[in-house]
Every structure is written in C-alpha cells, then in structure tokens.
Design a protein around this motif. Structure first.
Motif, PDB file in Angstrom:
ATOM      1  N   LEU A 285       0.853  -1.173   0.000  1.00  0.00           N
ATOM      2  CA  LEU A 285       0.000   0.000   0.000  1.00  0.00           C
ATOM      3  C   LEU A 285       0.896   1.232   0.000  1.00  0.00           C
ATOM      4  O   LEU A 285       1.732   1.408   0.891  1.00  0.00           O
ATOM      5  CB  LEU A 285      -0.907   0.014   1.237  1.00  0.00           C
ATOM      6  CG  LEU A 285      -1.947   1.127   1.275  1.00  0.00           C
ATOM      7  CD1 LEU A 285      -3.112   0.794   0.352  1.00  0.00           C
ATOM      8  CD2 LEU A 285      -2.452   1.359   2.699  1.00  0.00           C
ATOM      9  N   TRP A 286       0.705   2.101  -0.993  1.00  0.00           N
ATOM     10  CA  TRP A 286       1.490   3.328  -1.101  1.00  0.00           C
ATOM     11  C   TRP A 286       0.669   4.490  -0.569  1.00  0.00           C
ATOM     12  O   TRP A 286      -0.522   4.612  -0.866  1.00  0.00           O
ATOM     13  CB  TRP A 286       1.920   3.561  -2.545  1.00  0.00           C
ATOM     14  CG  TRP A 286       2.840   2.483  -3.026  1.00  0.00           C
ATOM     15  CD1 TRP A 286       2.502   1.324  -3.653  1.00  0.00           C
ATOM     16  CD2 TRP A 286       4.263   2.459  -2.882  1.00  0.00           C
ATOM     17  NE1 TRP A 286       3.620   0.571  -3.912  1.00  0.00           N
ATOM     18  CE2 TRP A 286       4.715   1.236  -3.452  1.00  0.00           C
ATOM     19  CE3 TRP A 286       5.192   3.334  -2.328  1.00  0.00           C
ATOM     20  CZ2 TRP A 286       6.061   0.893  -3.483  1.00  0.00           C
ATOM     21  CZ3 TRP A 286       6.538   2.988  -2.366  1.00  0.00           C
ATOM     22  CH2 TRP A 286       6.965   1.791  -2.935  1.00  0.00           C
ATOM     23  N   ILE A 287       1.298   5.344   0.229  1.00  0.00           N
ATOM     24  CA  ILE A 287       0.598   6.362   0.998  1.00  0.00           C
ATOM     25  C   ILE A 287       1.217   7.723   0.719  1.00  0.00           C
ATOM     26  O   ILE A 287       2.443   7.899   0.829  1.00  0.00           O
ATOM     27  CB  ILE A 287       0.682   6.064   2.504  1.00  0.00           C
ATOM     28  CG1 ILE A 287       0.181   4.636   2.798  1.00  0.00           C
ATOM     29  CG2 ILE A 287      -0.101   7.088   3.308  1.00  0.00           C
ATOM     30  CD1 ILE A 287       0.743   4.068   4.085  1.00  0.00           C
ATOM     31  N   ALA A 288       0.384   8.687   0.367  1.00  0.00           N
ATOM     32  CA  ALA A 288       0.844  10.068   0.228  1.00  0.00           C
ATOM     33  C   ALA A 288       0.679  10.763   1.572  1.00  0.00           C
ATOM     34  O   ALA A 288      -0.440  10.875   2.081  1.00  0.00           O
ATOM     35  CB  ALA A 288       0.038  10.788  -0.845  1.00  0.00           C
ATOM     36  N   GLU A 289       1.798  11.209   2.170  1.00  0.00           N
ATOM     37  CA  GLU A 289       1.770  11.906   3.453  1.00  0.00           C
ATOM     38  C   GLU A 289       1.864  13.410   3.181  1.00  0.00           C
ATOM     39  O   GLU A 289       2.947  13.958   2.976  1.00  0.00           O
ATOM     40  CB  GLU A 289       2.914  11.441   4.347  1.00  0.00           C
ATOM     41  CG  GLU A 289       2.827   9.959   4.714  1.00  0.00           C
ATOM     42  CD  GLU A 289       3.920   9.544   5.678  1.00  0.00           C
ATOM     43  OE1 GLU A 289       4.539  10.429   6.308  1.00  0.00           O
ATOM     44  OE2 GLU A 289       4.175   8.339   5.801  1.00  0.00           O
ATOM     45  N   PHE A 290       0.721  14.075   3.216  1.00  0.00           N
ATOM     46  CA  PHE A 290       0.626  15.468   2.786  1.00  0.00           C
ATOM     47  C   PHE A 290       1.478  16.390   3.645  1.00  0.00           C
ATOM     48  O   PHE A 290       2.299  17.160   3.138  1.00  0.00           O
ATOM     49  CB  PHE A 290      -0.843  15.889   2.832  1.00  0.00           C
ATOM     50  CG  PHE A 290      -1.117  17.273   2.316  1.00  0.00           C
ATOM     51  CD1 PHE A 290      -1.145  17.527   0.959  1.00  0.00           C
ATOM     52  CD2 PHE A 290      -1.370  18.318   3.177  1.00  0.00           C
ATOM     53  CE1 PHE A 290      -1.405  18.792   0.480  1.00  0.00           C
ATOM     54  CE2 PHE A 290      -1.641  19.588   2.714  1.00  0.00           C
ATOM     55  CZ  PHE A 290      -1.662  19.832   1.358  1.00  0.00           C
ATOM     56  N   ARG A 291       1.279  16.356   4.972  1.00  0.00           N
ATOM     57  CA  ARG A 291       2.049  17.229   5.848  1.00  0.00           C
ATOM     58  C   ARG A 291       3.445  16.670   6.117  1.00  0.00           C
ATOM     59  O   ARG A 291       4.386  17.428   6.376  1.00  0.00           O
ATOM     60  CB  ARG A 291       1.299  17.419   7.170  1.00  0.00           C
ATOM     61  CG  ARG A 291       0.036  18.245   7.062  1.00  0.00           C
ATOM     62  CD  ARG A 291       0.331  19.725   7.026  1.00  0.00           C
ATOM     63  NE  ARG A 291       0.985  20.200   8.224  1.00  0.00           N
ATOM     64  CZ  ARG A 291       0.350  20.499   9.362  1.00  0.00           C
ATOM     65  NH1 ARG A 291      -0.965  20.367   9.433  1.00  0.00           N
ATOM     66  NH2 ARG A 291       1.004  20.932  10.411  1.00  0.00           N
ATOM     67  N   GLY A 292       3.589  15.356   6.105  1.00  0.00           N
ATOM     68  CA  GLY A 292       4.895  14.751   6.354  1.00  0.00           C
ATOM     69  C   GLY A 292       5.846  14.888   5.187  1.00  0.00           C
ATOM     70  O   GLY A 292       7.041  14.643   5.326  1.00  0.00           O
ATOM     71  N   ASN A 293       5.296  15.241   3.997  1.00  0.00           N
ATOM     72  CA  ASN A 293       6.098  15.417   2.786  1.00  0.00           C
ATOM     73  C   ASN A 293       6.879  14.142   2.448  1.00  0.00           C
ATOM     74  O   ASN A 293       8.053  14.165   2.104  1.00  0.00           O
ATOM     75  CB  ASN A 293       7.070  16.589   2.931  1.00  0.00           C
ATOM     76  CG  ASN A 293       7.408  17.221   1.588  1.00  0.00           C
ATOM     77  OD1 ASN A 293       6.505  17.555   0.823  1.00  0.00           O
ATOM     78  ND2 ASN A 293       8.683  17.390   1.305  1.00  0.00           N
TER      79      ASN A 293
ATOM     80  N   VAL B 106      -0.478   3.788  -8.826  1.00  0.00           N
ATOM     81  CA  VAL B 106       0.549   2.895  -9.353  1.00  0.00           C
ATOM     82  C   VAL B 106       0.170   2.573 -10.788  1.00  0.00           C
ATOM     83  O   VAL B 106      -0.949   2.121 -11.052  1.00  0.00           O
ATOM     84  CB  VAL B 106       0.650   1.601  -8.527  1.00  0.00           C
ATOM     85  CG1 VAL B 106       1.757   0.709  -9.071  1.00  0.00           C
ATOM     86  CG2 VAL B 106       0.883   1.910  -7.055  1.00  0.00           C
ATOM     87  N   ASP B 107       1.088   2.847 -11.725  1.00  0.00           N
ATOM     88  CA  ASP B 107       0.734   2.623 -13.125  1.00  0.00           C
ATOM     89  C   ASP B 107       0.929   1.168 -13.523  1.00  0.00           C
ATOM     90  O   ASP B 107       1.315   0.318 -12.713  1.00  0.00           O
ATOM     91  CB  ASP B 107       1.502   3.573 -14.047  1.00  0.00           C
ATOM     92  CG  ASP B 107       2.999   3.268 -14.135  1.00  0.00           C
ATOM     93  OD1 ASP B 107       3.426   2.173 -13.707  1.00  0.00           O
ATOM     94  OD2 ASP B 107       3.744   4.115 -14.648  1.00  0.00           O
ATOM     95  N   GLU B 108       0.671   0.875 -14.788  1.00  0.00           N
ATOM     96  CA  GLU B 108       0.692  -0.507 -15.271  1.00  0.00           C
ATOM     97  C   GLU B 108       2.085  -1.129 -15.199  1.00  0.00           C
ATOM     98  O   GLU B 108       2.219  -2.360 -15.182  1.00  0.00           O
ATOM     99  CB  GLU B 108       0.181  -0.570 -16.715  1.00  0.00           C
ATOM    100  CG  GLU B 108       1.027   0.174 -17.743  1.00  0.00           C
ATOM    101  CD  GLU B 108       0.730   1.668 -17.823  1.00  0.00           C
ATOM    102  OE1 GLU B 108       1.251   2.313 -18.749  1.00  0.00           O
ATOM    103  OE2 GLU B 108      -0.021   2.188 -16.963  1.00  0.00           O
TER     104      GLU B 108
END
Length: 859
Positions: free
Chosen positions: A618-626, A655-657
């Motif tokens: 699972l890939w996670i974008a951490e907005f404030r953690g950058n 995630v792309d192909e």
C-alpha cells in the motif's frame, strides 16, 4: 479537505493558490498543534543508551526516567546484532543492527530489567517514575490492580484458548500463533502450555518436524476425566491428545483443509469438534475412532461446539448466522436463526438451569436461547467484539471483548452488564475459563499473556459481590458433572475494531434493551434483515432511473480520524483508507465490518491518499509529512521516503501498469515518479506555474491525466511517460477547477467543483460532454466507474464548501442520475471506490465513517 481547487466562492471571488495553500495548512493545524502543545508542556525527555559488545554492555547500565519519556537504544557494536527486550516481555525491538537504533516511549511506571534478546547476559536496569517520583504503576481504572498478568515464554505465541485443569491446580492453554486474519504477520505455533497462579509455565510442542508450527496452528482444547488434554490443529486439521505422562498422539481428520477449531467432551468421553471449512462437526472416541457429520447448509462455517448437560451438541455457525444443536441419538440438526444480521456467533455457555447463552462478535451482543428462539442483549461498548463466554456457579456470565479490551460480566437476572478493562492496551483477549476458586482466567492474544482477575480483590475495590466458585473437583462424580462449566473455545478470524452494522455504529445503551426475538430458521423464509441504513436516495421528478440507493455505515475507531480522499481494496477484499487527522492507515474487513488501524511512525504526517500495487504494498501520500510511504499489507512493515523537494505537499498517489508509483505535488507544482526497485524519485514540473495538481489517473498505455485546481487556468493536463512531456487541455467552460479524475477508455472524466458538474473529455473526438449534478450547492470531489457503466460521484466539496452533501450515481448514456442524500450535515463524502464485488464504498470525513452503498432495482 484537500481540494485546493479554489472553487468559485459563493460571493463570486476566487482564492489564489497561496491563499488556498495557507488556508489548507491551517485547516489541518488546530487539532494537531494542540496535541503538540500539550506534549511540550509535559516536557518529555529522550535518553540515549549505547549497546556495546564488551562489558558493561549497556551504557549507562542504570537509568531513571519519568512516564512519557523515551529511551533510544543505539547499537554501537562493534560486531554484534542486539535485541532490546525486558524480562516481562513488555517491549521487544527485534534485531537492532550495528549503527542503527530503536526507541520506546514508556507509558507506565515501574522497574524494568532490560536484556538483550540475543545475549541474555547483557542486562541493565531502567526505573520509570510517575510525576510525583513514585514507581507504582498508575492504572486508568482502580480495579485494574486486581488483574494478574503473565508473559508467555514463547515470543509471539498468541495464546488462544484456556481451560481449568480437572486433576490439578493449574490452567491449560494453547499457543497457536497467527497466520489468520488480523494476525498475518505472526507465524503459527504448535504448543500447549500449563501455568500456575504464580505465573510458572510448562510448554509442550506437537511432534511436528523440526519443531516448526507453520503447518499446525494449535487452537482449542479440552481435558477428559483422566487428565488427557485433547486439542485441535486448525492448519493440519488434526485432533491431538497429550497424556499426563507427556505422550502425544495426533489423529488426522478426513476432510483436507477442514480447519478444526472448537472442541468439547461428552459424558462418554467422546471429544466433539467443529471443522470450519470442512463444514462438519464430529467426534472422536477415546480409542481414536472418528465420525463426521455434514452441516445442513453448505459453507456454514461451524466454529464452536458445546456439549450441554442434556447431551445435545450445540454449535455456532459463522457464515450461516445461526446457533443450533445436533441430537446424537436422533442424528438430526435443529437450527435457530440469529436476528442480528452478520452476527458472527462465537462462544457458547450454559447456566445451571440448562439455558444456553452465546456471544455475537460482530453483532456485539449476548444471545440467549429461549424455546427455540433467540433473545439478544446489546453490550454497552460499541464494537467490543465479544468472543468467548463462561458461566460461574452463581449463573453469572463472564466473557471476553476482543476489541473492547475488556472482560465482561453479565447478570441474566437484572440484565446488568459490567466491563472491566484489561491493563495491557489492545491485548485482544481470546479464551476464558474459571479456576476452582472462581477466578476468571483469560488469554491475551496480542498481549501474548495469560492473566486472571483476583476476584476477591476486584470485589473489594468495586464494592460489588462478584465471587463465585465453579464446580469443585469430585473424582467420584461422572465426567459430565466434573467438567468445569465453561466455554470450550474456538477460532475467530480477528481483526482490530469490530463494527455493529445492525446498529449503524451508534453506542448501545448501558442497560439491556428490550429483547429482540426471532423464530427458528425452519419457520422463516429468507434472511433476517437487521441493517439500519444511514441514508436513502431521493426521488427526482426529472430523472427516475429504475433503482434506489441506501447506505450502511462503519465507524472509524479513532475519534476525529477524518478518513481521506482515496480507498484501495486488496486481494482479500479488505478496504484500506488514510486517516488524515488520526495519522493512521485504516483497513476494514468488508465481510465482518471490523476495522484495524496502523499508526504512522512520525506525528502530523496527514496521510491523504492510498494506492495498492500488484505485490500487496500500500502506497501512501503523506501530505504534511512530505513523504511517500510503503506499507506491506501482509507483514505490516512500513518504510517512508522523503520527497526531494520541501513542502511539496503530496496529495494523490497511483501505481501505473508498469509498477511505477506516481504522486501529485500540490505545493511544488509537479508530479513525481518513484521507482520501487531503486527507491529513487524523478519530478516533472507542470508547464504553467501554480497549476496546483491534485488528482492523477493512468490510461494504462503510458499516459497520465492530472487534474489542475487553479480555476483561473481551467485546464487538465496529460503527461506522456515515454516522452516526459505535458499537454494541456481547456476545461469545457474555461474558469473551473478539477479535482477527481477517472480514465475510462477514450473518456477522461473530471469532477468540476466550481461549476457543480462532472464532465467527460473524448480523446478521440476532442469534444466534451457535461452533466450537472442535482442538489443545491453541488461541488463534486471524487468519481468512480462501476461494472454497469454508472459514474459514481462524492459531493462533499473541497476546501471551503460542503457541497450538496450527497452521493450521486449517473448513467452517462441517458444522463439520468439518482442522489443519495446524507442526513448528517457537513458529512463531506470524499473518497470513493468500486469494490471487486461491485460494492460502492466511500469515506465521510465529517462524520468519521466509511459507508457502503446498497443499490436495489425498483422494477
């Protein structure tokens, strides 16, 4: 929350990107800054201890700290790998390599003997004091001082079920390990163990090759009148027997993969068992002869068996949602449907008058069988997940709450339910039994402990009469009378915070409600519906498609968690989501309604978006953690990667192909590519400054589409991953802001928050088609496409608006739509996902819930 789309303000003014960005950051600040301020005022300290190979091994070897302080152990080597642990096993670092460190924050006072888990001669002492200087542990509740907890010697043993020793003064329990839902990262085990009241353990391993429990998974146990311990091996699907002399015999069951779970014993010494996946119950004679009986309904998943004083063999069936019994003389089943839908019945107990009680793990209730019907009593704590239950000599019932982290006490005469919280956090109690003095013993699966409640002490603290003894041992008595009145435990596929679907996630009253009665299954037609929807579709004169919508809600465990802008489904049907203010990742079992949470290691990370790759990451974008984070959904191992540019504000992730991970960088005006193999980033700037990229989608053929939230530009971008070039396309009415984005073949769908529309761009013709959303103040945020070609839209608005507070289903062929109006104001429906089974899931930030849409046809 994160739609920095600067939708047209209702006053007609526009926000600039810098103004929006500042407002966006401030919007997430108050709850997070207040927490940080409280931490600063307490002035917690961090101390460093060096681990070194030669004496004194730990430097310093003695340390005095306060509750809330953190100790950082640094391995200075020069050659050895070390493990930070302590004799009570309350902490465990795993391997700390040379040059690395591990840290732990102490939350309870006491004296800790720190050891190296690899080199037991390496020892040091750590004293943790309360603010007043005392070292006696402070409990959240005074009665917790009556709990006696003992760490299981086997690391990650995951103790499962527990029984009283009929020929001695000890308790017996299974050490079964994990490798089932909720405990995937823990390997199975193959042990039985005996423990006395002083916490002295003796362990016995099954005769598995190499002593490896990976093919065994010991689960439930029962003792016959001769002191033989009979037990189930869920993975090997065997029945085992351990004699008082230590001799062990295993009896394979006929059904491959049957998954043997609960056991009990009848007055003739026959040991009954349940095979969850074999869909059978059966018995094994003292001589080892096995008979199995097929359940009446396919795939009913029997999990618990209980031999009543009448000789009837009661069972609970997880998938069939029923309790029933098998009559060995008549060789017939009698089935009773449980009124609560998806109740997930588990443990069974019997009082002295022959009344059968059981617990509903997901239903969050105690059930009572009365005349072939079921009467239910709701627990005070929502989502407590009662698992196993036992009756004492006064006919009071004690039960474990897996996610309530408590031992419950139910008085059938008054309907009063008491709950006693376990001192160890998130211990996930499993089996429960009573000793000869009436003390309540239980296992702590995640806490890896066996514990009991000193009932005289508990009675003294609470001022209530709670002490009652079980049957005293009587060697002259028949086996049925000698058997302690207890539930013989069975396997439960756990997760982490159960949700009562039938109660809509609302808290049950403290007192037992008016009982709910349901007729036996044989007198009913169809399933019993107990679900309460959160909302229902609104009829519209201008569009009347032949279906209607309702929704069922699931509460996020952490108050104010604020589930984010994206959802992802793994191969097991679990739904993953970010908790923006909770600083956690949540996962919902779509079958049981149970939620687990995984905390992110750094504070104020503010995860906003998630995406799954083909390897279970699972890939996670951490907005404030950058940062970009990777969480393995099987082992729960997590690794974070700092973005190359400060204040990039990663907002969406896909995630792309080809397996490349892509991010939009709202603050850096870029998109970023991350190579999981090399763990390196590449960034690509948008052609126009302050475009504010938010959403991103792949067409599966090397092109990415990016929604741009600067409404002054009114554009959407396409990026060619081969040429690394952008092309910009004007939105259909110019000044507008796009948020959610979806690619369906040659169509690119956009949610346009400023105009209250969704629009489809045809890449073959270059034309647009626009669809206005119903409802006043519509501001669509995210979109998804189901298997029937319907476009689903969350309309909770972005920053500065709540939209029309609805979910909309749009038929792009006819242009007709149906809205699901949400009664709670400012619910902010945001992320949306179409599950592999066609279910529609969405997040509601404002009410801190997930919801599943139910679509039914009206023709």
């Amino acid at each position: 929350m994160l739609n920095a789309t600067s939708v047209l303000c209702r006053s007609g003014q526009r926000r600039t990107f810098s103004t929006l960005l500042a407002a966006l950051l401030l919007a997430g600040t108050p709850p997070l800054l207040s927490a940080a301020g409280a931490h600063e005022s307490a002035r917690p300290q961090t101390y460093t201890v060096e681990m070194i190979d030669p004496p004194p091994y730990f430097r310093p070897s003695e340390l005095n700290i306060r509750v809330g302080d953190t100790v950082k152990w640094h391995n200075a080597g020069p050659e050895g790998i070390h493990i930070v642990s302590e004799t009570g096993q309350s902490i465990f670092s795993g391997d700390v390599s040379i040059g690395t460190e591990w840290r732990h924050t102490f939350t309870r006072a006491g004296e800790y003997e720190i050891i190296c888990g690899r080199h037991f001669f390496m020892r040091s002492r750590l004293t943790v004091r309360n603010a007043d200087g005392s070292i006696k542990p402070r409990y959240e509740f005074p009665y917790q001082s009556a709990f006696r907890e003992f760490a299981v010697p086997t690391r990650d043993g995951l103790p499962r079920m527990i029984i009283n020793n009929r020929i001695g003064d000890t308790m017996w329990f299974t050490i079964g390990g994990g490798d089932f839902y909720g405990f995937e990262g823990i390997p199975p085990q193959n042990k039985l163990a005996e423990v006395d009241r002083n916490g002295v353990f003796v362990e016995f391993a099954t005769p598995t090759p190499s002593g490896d429990g990976s093919s065994v998974g010991v689960d439930s146990l029962v003792m016959d009148k001769f002191g033989n311990v009979w037990f189930t091996e869920r993975i090997a699907n065997q029945i085992g027997k351990l004699t008082p002399d230590g001799e062990m015999t295993e009896y394979p069951l006929a059904t491959e993969g049957g998954y043997a779970l609960g056991v009990d014993i009848d007055r003739n010494g026959n040991v009954w068992f349940a095979e969850r996946y074999g869909n059978r119950i059966g018995w094994i004679t003292p001589n080892g002869e096995i008979t199995e009986v097929e359940m009446p309904e396919p795939d009913s998943e029997p999990r618990t068996v209980f031999v009543a004083s009448t000789g009837l063999v009661w069972y609970t069936a997880r998938a069939a949602n029923e309790i029933g019994y098998y009559d060995p003389k008549a060789q017939t089943f009698h089935r009773i449907k449980i009124p609560t839908q998806i109740a997930r019945p588990a443990g069974i107990a019997e009082t002295s008058d022959g009344t059968i009680y059981f617990v509903e793990m997901v239903g969050n209730k105690i059930g009572k069988v009365v005349g072939g019907r079921v009467v239910e009593f709701a627990l005070p704590t929502p989502f407590a997940a009662p698992f196993k239950i036992v009756a004492d000599a006064d006919d009071k019932l004690w039960f474990t709450e897996v996610f309530g982290n408590a031992i419950g006490h139910f008085d059938p005469e008054t309907g009063k339910i008491r709950e006693f919280k376990i001192p160890t956090e998130d211990s996930r109690p499993g089996g429960i039994a009573l000793d000869d003095d009436g003390n309540v013993w239980f296992t702590e699966q995640k806490g890896n402990k066996v514990a009991y409640i000193d009932l005289p002490e508990l009675e003294r603290i609470t001022g209530e009469r709670l002490v009652a003894s079980v049957h005293r041992r009587d060697e002259a008595a028949p086996a049925a009378a000698a058997r302690p009145k207890q539930t013989i435990q069975a396997h439960q596929t756990h997760a982490y915070d159960s949700v009562d679907v039938s109660a809509g996630g609302r808290k049950a009253p403290a007192a037992a409600p008016a009982p709910q009665v349901v007729a036996p299954l044989s007198t009913q037609s169809g399933a019993v519906s107990g679900s309460i929807g959160c909302c229902e579709s609104t009829e519209q004169a201008d569009s009347d498609p032949p279906w209607r919508l309702t929704a069922i809600e699931f509460s996020v465990p952490t108050p104010g968690g604020f589930p984010g802008n994206a959802l992802a489904e793994d191969e097991r049907g679990r739904i993953w989501f970010p908790e923006m203010f909770g600083n956690k990742i949540g996962v919902l079992d779509s079958k049981t309604g149970i939620v687990e949470e995984i905390a992110l290691p750094e504070p104020v990370s503010m995860p906003t978006s998630v995406a799954l790759d083909g390897e279970g990451n699972l890939w996670i974008a951490e907005f404030r953690g950058n940062r970009l984070a990777r969480l393995n959904t099987r082992s729960l191992a997590l690794k974070e990667f700092d973005l190359p540019r400060e204040a990039a504000l990663p907002s969406s992730v896909i995630v792309d192909e080809g397996g490349t991970v892509w991010l939009t960088e709202l603050g850096a005006n870029r998109i970023a590519a991350f190579d999981p193999k090399t763990e390196t980033f590449a960034e690509y700037a948008l052609p126009r400054p302050e475009s504010s990229p938010l959403g991103i989608a792949s067409d599966g053929d090397g092109k990415l589409w990016v929604s741009l939230t600067n409404e002054e530009y009114g554009q959407v971008a396409r990026f060619d991953t081969r040429t690394k070039k952008f092309v910009l396309f004007d939105l259909p009415q110019g000044a507008d802001s796009a948020s959610g984005i979806l690619v369906d073949g040659s169509k690119v769908w956009l949610a346009l928050g400023g105009s209250g529309e969704v629009a489809a761009y045809d890449t073959e013709t270059g034309g647009w088609r626009r669809y206005a959303l119903p409802g006043e103040g519509a501001a669509p945020f995210q979109i998804a496409l189901d298997r029937n070609g319907l476009i689903w839209i969350t309309d909770g608005g972005g920053f500065g608006t709540d939209g029309a507070n609805q979910i909309v289903a749009l038929d792009p062929v006819t242009g007709r739509s149906r809205k699901l109006a949400i009664p709670q104001p400012r619910s902010k429906p945001s992320g949306i996902l179409i599950g592999s089974d066609g279910a529609i899931w969405f997040t509601k930030k404002g009410t801190n819930t997930l919801a599943r849409v139910v679509l039914t046809t009206t023709q």
